[in-house]
Scaffold this motif. Structure first.
Motif, short mmCIF file in Angstrom:
data_model
loop_
_atom_site.label_atom_id
_atom_site.label_comp_id
_atom_site.label_asym_id
_atom_site.label_seq_id
_atom_site.Cartn_x
_atom_site.Cartn_y
_atom_site.Cartn_z
N PHE A 111 31.31 27.29 45.58
CA PHE A 111 32.23 27.55 44.48
C PHE A 111 33.66 27.24 44.95
O PHE A 111 34.53 28.11 45.03
CB PHE A 111 32.12 29.00 44.00
CG PHE A 111 30.76 29.37 43.51
CD1 PHE A 111 30.30 28.90 42.28
CD2 PHE A 111 29.91 30.17 44.26
CE1 PHE A 111 29.02 29.24 41.82
CE2 PHE A 111 28.64 30.51 43.81
CZ PHE A 111 28.20 30.05 42.58
N PHE A 135 28.90 34.15 38.26
CA PHE A 135 28.37 33.07 39.09
C PHE A 135 26.86 32.95 38.88
O PHE A 135 26.13 33.94 38.98
CB PHE A 135 28.65 33.35 40.57
CG PHE A 135 30.11 33.47 40.90
CD1 PHE A 135 30.82 32.37 41.35
CD2 PHE A 135 30.78 34.67 40.74
CE1 PHE A 135 32.17 32.47 41.66
CE2 PHE A 135 32.13 34.79 41.04
CZ PHE A 135 32.83 33.68 41.50
N TYR A 141 22.52 36.06 38.49
CA TYR A 141 23.95 36.10 38.19
C TYR A 141 24.67 37.15 39.05
O TYR A 141 24.16 38.26 39.25
CB TYR A 141 24.18 36.42 36.71
CG TYR A 141 23.59 35.40 35.77
CD1 TYR A 141 24.20 34.17 35.57
CD2 TYR A 141 22.40 35.68 35.09
CE1 TYR A 141 23.65 33.24 34.70
CE2 TYR A 141 21.84 34.76 34.22
CZ TYR A 141 22.47 33.53 34.03
OH TYR A 141 21.93 32.61 33.18
N MET A 164 30.12 28.48 37.63
CA MET A 164 30.90 29.70 37.49
C MET A 164 31.71 29.62 36.21
O MET A 164 32.29 28.60 35.89
CB MET A 164 31.85 29.89 38.69
CG MET A 164 32.65 31.21 38.66
SD MET A 164 34.23 31.08 37.80
CE MET A 164 35.20 30.21 39.04
N GLU A 180 34.59 31.91 33.76
CA GLU A 180 35.53 33.03 33.75
C GLU A 180 35.55 33.65 32.37
O GLU A 180 35.58 32.95 31.36
CB GLU A 180 36.93 32.56 34.14
CG GLU A 180 37.01 32.08 35.59
CD GLU A 180 38.42 31.67 35.98
OE1 GLU A 180 39.26 31.54 35.07
OE2 GLU A 180 38.66 31.47 37.18
N GLN A 219 34.52 36.98 36.70
CA GLN A 219 33.93 35.69 36.99
C GLN A 219 32.42 35.89 37.12
O GLN A 219 31.98 36.82 37.80
CB GLN A 219 34.50 35.07 38.26
CG GLN A 219 35.98 34.70 38.12
CD GLN A 219 36.59 34.18 39.41
OE1 GLN A 219 36.14 34.52 40.50
NE2 GLN A 219 37.62 33.36 39.29
#
Length: 533
Positions: free
Chosen positions: A405, A449, A435, A456, A458, A447
């Motif tokens: 990331f 992921f 997740y 990712m 937001e 966030q």
């Protein structure tokens, strides 16, 4: 008062019917803060100017100006300009008298430098907020958006708001605040180190650091039940908690016993965990009936059997190794170090120990505070940082540590005097299936992921639609009585000067006009000093 240089002349009219906050500035804070201190004073005066519902009673230390003239003469002009502006703009009362008792007697709360004066306010049960020179702007971290412990359940993200008594429910899709539950038996604001929220199907168990209560929230009935462990002086303190068969197991943090509480039968017991007093780290692993944990700042791994009881102890690697936590990936247990850029791998079956020392080129961290949590997916570990500057992936098969990331990367600044960035990236994270839900301090947002697709996204800041929710989230004080007086350092979230002012004006204590001379803070302190209380 006019004879003792009290400004302004109509001070009685200025304070009548309003809360009065003593602003105490001292010599040591001025010498230590220098220009930052004077800038802070200007900011404080401007903040109070915007809140005419309260009165600022500024009392500089009697030696403040003379000390400045002798030790920091280059700052005298700036100091005098701030003082003159305070007078000309009628921001509040300027008290340059020698009579400290009068200022204490008139005021309702304290703000300013740490000093013996603040101790008098604490002794009398009156609010105290210590000044923080590095906070000179409003709303750097939104009040509502700092979770201390989270649980993702169905379509809702539930979390305990950091340093408060609020359980908050957020819609995962819309980011709107749907529910705020106030835990009325806890102080509205209290600086705490430990929190837990545990999913028990029909609701949650909530644990607050330094509290003697355990709370159960039932979602369907929308009620809070209070559990009071009945054995000993129970106070929750610790980082490792497990729920199993209606029992909470609280692993030692500064002790040698496991505290076991059955929240359905309301029974409490203690079981020996080890012979020495230890602090179990929050990042642990469960494999079947066994729990694998590390003692903070040691090379010791503890294996506890939840069914049979009993603890097996293994020392892994060099004696001076200090591990931060433990997780399992594949056939290895992974133990990142606290004070070195090293990750140790341990195979329980073979006893093999491997050390990984090759980190990404631009990796950096604040030693001792590098990592926040780590999560396993498909035999790999993803390490989320506290004060490290990137998210790491530990690949057991290839024995490598790489950055993932890459859009989550910062040029870390660990200068404790920095006003721009505290250095911390994540304050909380939780894994649900593939997740990871992490709250980002550096971006001030959630966030999410996906550890399968490595994507990712937001989430926007939570939307507070109800004014009552906003007021609840900003509550520092109320009229209830708790085990300790409000005494905190000024902070960026919740415990701000502006919230302190608003709370004093509206919530705490009763209206100033109802307060008699016998009830005043000064009278209480006088009686204590005369041994009458």
């Amino acid at each position: 008062m006019e004879e003792n240089r009290i400004f302004p002349d109509n001070w009685k009219e200025v304070v009548r019917g309003k809360k009065v906050i003593l602003y105490n500035t001292g010599v040591s804070s001025l010498l230590g803060g220098r220009e930052k201190r004077i800038e802070k004073m200007k900011w404080v005066f401007q903040t109070f100017k915007e809140h005419p519902e309260v009165v600022l009673w500024w009392r500089p230390h009697p030696l403040e100006l003379s000390t400045l003239q002798s030790m920091l003469p280059e700052l005298e002009e700036q100091y005098m300009a701030v003082k003159q502006q305070y007078i000309e703009e009628n921001i509040g009362v300027l008290d340059e008298s020698v009579d400290l008792n009068r200022a204490i007697a008139i005021s309702d709360a304290y703000y300013g430098a740490w000093s013996s004066v603040a101790e008098l306010y604490k002794a009398a049960g009156t609010p105290v907020l210590y000044e923080n020179n590095y906070i000179k702007e409003k709303g750097r971290i939104p009040t509502a958006f700092v979770p201390a412990a989270i649980c993702v359940k169905s379509e809702t993200i539930w979390f305990i708001q950091h340093n408060s008594n609020k359980l908050i429910g957020i819609n995962r899709e819309t980011s709107a605040v749907e529910k705020i539950i106030n835990i009325s038996c806890e102080p509205p604001f209290c600086n705490r180190l430990y929190y837990w929220i545990i999913d028990i199907g029909s609701g949650f168990l909530l644990l607050f650091g330094d509290s003697g209560n355990i709370y159960e929230y039932e979602i369907e009935r929308d009620i809070i039940k209070i559990h009071k462990p009945q054995k000993g002086n129970f106070v929750f303190s610790g980082e490792a908690v497990i729920e199993k068969n209606s029992k909470l197991l609280l692993f030692p943090y500064g002790g040698s016993d496991i505290q076991e509480y059955d929240y359905k039968l309301n029974t409490f017991d203690k079981k020996r965990f080890c012979e020495n007093k230890i602090k179990i780290a929050k990042c642990f692993e469960m494999v079947g009936s066994n729990v694998y944990m590390v003692g903070k700042e040691s090379n010791t791994l503890y294996q506890y059997n939840l069914t049979k009881g009993g603890t097996a102890i293994v020392h892994i690697g060099e004696k001076d190794n200090k591990y931060w936590g433990v997780r399992r990936a594949g056939s290895y247990y992974v133990l990142p170090h606290i004070d070195k850029e090293v990750v140790t791998l341990w195979n329980e079956e073979t006893g093999e120990v491997i050390e990984l020392t090759e980190f990404p080129e631009k990796y950096t961290c604040m030693k001792g505070w590098a990592y926040f949590d780590m999560f396993e997916r498909a035999g790999k570990l993803y390490v989320f940082p506290a004060y490290a500057n990137m998210i790491l992936k530990i690949d057991i098969e290839t024995r490598t540590i790489t950055q993932v990331f890459s859009n989550v990367f910062i040029h870390a600044d660990y200068n404790t005097g920095s006003e721009l960035y505290s250095g911390q990236i994540y304050i909380y994270a939780e894994k649900k299936q593939q997740y990871v839900y992490a709250y980002s301090l550096y971006k001030k947002c959630w966030q999410i992921f996906d550890l399968d697709t490595m994507e990712m996204k937001e989430e926007s800041l939570f939307e507070i639609r109800e004014e009552e929710h906003k007021i609840l989230l900003e509550t520092l004080l109320d009229c209830n009585t708790y085990s300790k007086t409000f005494c905190e350092w000024e902070r960026e979230e919740i415990c701000t000067l502006e919230n302190y002012i608003k709370n004093l004006a509206s919530n705490y204590p009763e209206n100033n006009s109802k307060k008699t001379q016998a009830d005043s803070i000064g009278s209480k302190i006088y009686k204590m000093l005369m041994n009458e209380l």
